[in-house]
Scaffold this motif. Structure first.
Motif, PDB file in Angstrom:
ATOM      1  N   LEU A 327       0.769  -1.139  -0.140  1.00  0.00           N
ATOM      2  CA  LEU A 327       0.050   0.072   0.026  1.00  0.00           C
ATOM      3  C   LEU A 327       0.854   1.166   0.026  1.00  0.00           C
ATOM      4  O   LEU A 327       0.692   2.173  -0.611  1.00  0.00           O
ATOM      5  CB  LEU A 327      -0.917  -0.038   1.284  1.00  0.00           C
ATOM      6  CG  LEU A 327      -2.039   0.970   1.150  1.00  0.00           C
ATOM      7  CD1 LEU A 327      -2.968   0.718   0.198  1.00  0.00           C
ATOM      8  CD2 LEU A 327      -2.635   0.823   2.599  1.00  0.00           C
ATOM      9  N   THR A 331       1.270   3.824  -3.112  1.00  0.00           N
ATOM     10  CA  THR A 331       0.762   5.468  -3.011  1.00  0.00           C
ATOM     11  C   THR A 331       2.102   6.424  -3.630  1.00  0.00           C
ATOM     12  O   THR A 331       1.861   7.282  -4.021  1.00  0.00           O
ATOM     13  CB  THR A 331       0.437   5.494  -1.620  1.00  0.00           C
ATOM     14  OG1 THR A 331      -0.465   4.685  -1.321  1.00  0.00           O
ATOM     15  CG2 THR A 331      -0.177   7.080  -1.545  1.00  0.00           C
ATOM     16  N   TYR A 372      -4.132   1.034  -5.054  1.00  0.00           N
ATOM     17  CA  TYR A 372      -4.286   1.315  -3.776  1.00  0.00           C
ATOM     18  C   TYR A 372      -6.102   0.822  -3.356  1.00  0.00           C
ATOM     19  O   TYR A 372      -6.066   0.522  -2.045  1.00  0.00           O
ATOM     20  CB  TYR A 372      -4.397   2.782  -3.312  1.00  0.00           C
ATOM     21  CG  TYR A 372      -4.721   3.556  -2.058  1.00  0.00           C
ATOM     22  CD1 TYR A 372      -3.774   3.980  -1.201  1.00  0.00           C
ATOM     23  CD2 TYR A 372      -6.239   3.647  -1.835  1.00  0.00           C
ATOM     24  CE1 TYR A 372      -4.106   4.361  -0.036  1.00  0.00           C
ATOM     25  CE2 TYR A 372      -6.177   4.153  -0.423  1.00  0.00           C
ATOM     26  CZ  TYR A 372      -5.372   4.262   0.343  1.00  0.00           C
ATOM     27  OH  TYR A 372      -5.779   5.073   1.507  1.00  0.00           O
TER      28      TYR A 372
END
Length: 466
Positions: A327, A331, A372
Motif C-alpha cells: 500500500l 501510493t 491502492y
C-alpha cells in the motif's frame, strides 16, 4: 467432478448434534468449495466491472459534454469543466458515502436483494438521464441516482468477497477490483462508439439495459461465507425489527480513537481526494495535446488496462511482501507519476514531449494509483481484524466518498479553460494539486505502517511483512 449439491452456493444452517452426554453441540459449517470461491470472484468482478467500469468511463461523457457546452442548443451550454465533472463526482462519491448503510443492509438482508435494488436504481437513473434537458437534471440522475445505485451494487461485492479468502485475499481482491480497469477498457471505447453513431442519449439507454442484466445476474450468486454468516446472524439478534434497518455498523470506540485508525482515515481521504481527477479528465486533457476525440477516449481504456493489470499483479505481490508495505509503495509511485510525469507534461514546451510524458503517466498512474483501491480493504483486515472489518470498511469508505466530493470538484475548478485547442497549460494547477495530495497520502500511509509496527512490538515482536 463436484456434485450439484457441492456446486450450490446456498448457505446451509449449522446442524445441531449431541455428544455422549446429550449436550447440544453446534457443528461447523462445511468448508467452502473451490467452485464457491470461483463463483464469488466472478460475480463480484462482474458487479465491479459494470458499475465502476461505467463510472470510470465517465471521462468519455466529460469530453462530449465539454464539447457540447459551446452549443447553445445543448443541455450543457455554458457549463464549466467543474460543473460537468460534478456529475461523475457525485456518482463516485455516493458510491462510498453510503457505505455504512449499505454494509448494514447487506448484513441485515441477503446480499443479492441489496444488489438487485442497486441494479434497478442504477439502470433507471441512466434511462431517465437520457431524456434530461437541463444540466441540473443530469447531476441528479447520472450523478446522484447513479451513485446510489452504484453503492448498493458495489459495496456488497467488496464487503462480502473478502470474507471468503485468507492467505490469497490480496490476489482475490486484486482480481475482483480489476473489474474496474477491465470495465474501463471495455466501456470507454464502447461508449465512444455508441455516442459517435447514435448520440449520447442512446448511449445512456443502451448502457442502462446492459447494466441491468449484468447486475441482476451477478447479484444472484452473492452469499456471505458460512462462518461470517453465523456471526452476522448472531449480531442480528441484538437489533430485531425495523430498528435494524437504520442501525449502521459503528466503529468500536477503542478502534476509532486509536492512532492507526486516524492515520488510515487520513490516508484514505487524501488519496481519494486526488484519485479520480485524472480518471475523469484523461480524455479532455489528451485533446489539449492534439489528439482526436476517438484517440483521447482510448487513453481512458489504456489507463484502465493498466489499472486491471496493476491490481492483479500488485495484489499477488502484496500477499508475499505484505499488504501495508505494498500500500505504501503504490501510493508513493502514484505521487511520483503525478509530479514527475503529468505536471511536466502540462509544462512541456513541445507537443511531442507532452504526449510522451502523458502516455507514461497514463500507464504508471493506472498501475499504481488503482492498486491502492484493491489493497485498501485487505489492509483493514490486517490492521483491525476480520471481526471489525465490516464496520471499519463502511466508515472509511464513507470518508473516501466525502473526500472525493471535495477534492475532485476543487481540481476541476482549477482547470481554467475547457477549450480543446488551448494546450495543456490550464491543467497545471490541477496537476500540482493532485500530486501534493498523493504525496501527503504517501506520508499518511507510512504513518499507518509505523503504527502497525508499534502494535506488533507491544504484542511481543514485529515482522517486516505486514
Amino acid at each position: 467432478m463436484a456434485s450439484s449439491a457441492t456446486v450450490s452456493t446456498a448457505i446451509e444452517p449449522p446442524r445441531i448434534e449431541f455428544d455422549r452426554e446429550d449436550s447440544p453441540v453446534v457443528s461447523q459449517p462445511p468448508e467452502p468449495t473451490t467452485i464457491q470461491h470461483i463463483l464469488i470472484i466472478i460475480a463480484s468482478t462482474t458487479l465491479v466491472f459494470t458499475v465502476c467500469g461505467i463510472a470510470f468511463a465517465f471521462g468519455v461523457y466529460q469530453d462530449v459534454y465539454e464539447t457540447l457546452s459551446h452549443d447553445p442548443s445543448s443541455p450543457f451550454y455554458g457549463s464549466s469543466p467543474a460543473m460537468i465533472d460534478l456529475i461523475g463526482t457525485l456518482a463516485i462519491s455516493l458510491m462510498t458515502i453510503g457505505a455504512p448503510y449499505t454494509t448494514a443492509w447487506t448484513k441485515r438482508f441477503p446480499p443479492q436483494y441489496v444488489i438487485w435494488s442497486g441494479g434497478l436504481i442504477f439502470s433507471i437513473a441512466l434511462l431517465i438521464a437520457s431524456f434530461c434537458q437541463r444540466m441540473w437534471q443530469f447531476e441528479l440522475t447520472q450523478g446522484l441516482l447513479c451513485g446510489i445505485g452504484t453503492c448498493l451494487a458495489y459495496m456488497p461485492a467488496v464487503t462480502v468477497a473478502p470474507t471468503w479468502f485468507t492467505a490469497r485475499r490480496g490476489l482475490a481482491m486484486g482480481i475482483i477490483l480489476s473489474g474496474t480497469g477491465i470495465g474501463g477498457v471495455v466501456w470507454a471505447p464502447l461508449l465512444h462508439a455508441i455516442i459517435t453513431k447514435t448520440g449520447f442519449r442512446n448511449s445512456l439507454r443502451i448502457s442502462a439495459a446492459i447494466a441491468f442484466v449484468l447486475i441482476t445476474g451477478a447479484g444472484s450468486v452473492m452469499r456471505w461465507e458460512p462462518m461470517a454468516q453465523r456471526r452476522i446472524n448472531a449480531e442480528a439478534r441484538h437489533s430485531p425489527g425495523l430498528l435494524g434497518l437504520f442501525k449502521v455498523p459503528l466503529v468500536d470506540y477503542r478502534i476509532a480513537r486509536s492512532r492507526k485508525f486516524g492515520a488510515q482515515a487520513l490516508s484514505a481521504a487524501l488519496q481519494a481526494a486526488a484519485y479520480y481527477t485524472p480518471v475523469f479528465f484523461f480524455a479532455s486533457y489528451a485533446r489539449t495535446l492534439g489528439y482526436s476525440s476517438a484517440t483521447a477516449s482510448n487513453f481512458i481504456a489504456l489507463s484502465n488496462a493498466a489499472n486491471a493489470i496493476g491490481k492483479i499483479v500488485i495484489g499477488h505481490v502484496a500477499d508475499r511482501v505484505g499488504r501495508l508495505n505494498a500500500l505504501f509503495l503504490t501510493t508513493a509511485f502514484s505521487a511520483i507519476a503525478a509530479l514527475g510525469l503529468w505536471l511536466p507534461s502540462s509544462l512541456s514546451s513541445t507537443q511531442s514531449d507532452g504526449r510522451n510524458l502523458f502516455i507514461a503517466f497514463t500507464v504508471l498512474y493506472g498501475i499504481f494509483a488503482s492498486a491502492y483501491v484493491s489493497l485498501f480493504p485487505t489492509s483493514l483486515i490486517e490492521l483491525f481484524g476480520v471481526q471489525y472489518f465490516a464496520s471499519v470498511n463502511g466508515v472509511l469508505y464513507m470518508v473516501r466518498g466525502l473526500a472525493t466530493m471535495v477534492g475532485t470538484p476543487v481540481a476541476g475548478a482549477l482547470i481554467r479553460s475547457s477549450h480543446n485547442g488551448g494546450g495543456p497549460a490550464p491543467y497545471q494547477s490541477a496537476t500540482i494539486f493532485v500530486g501534493v495530495l498523493l504525496a501527503s497520502a504517501t506520508l499518511a500511509v507510512f504513518w499507518v505502517r509505523l503504527e502497525a509496527t508499534v502494535g506488533m512490538l507491544r504484542d511481543g515482536g514485529a515482522r517486516w511483512k505486514v
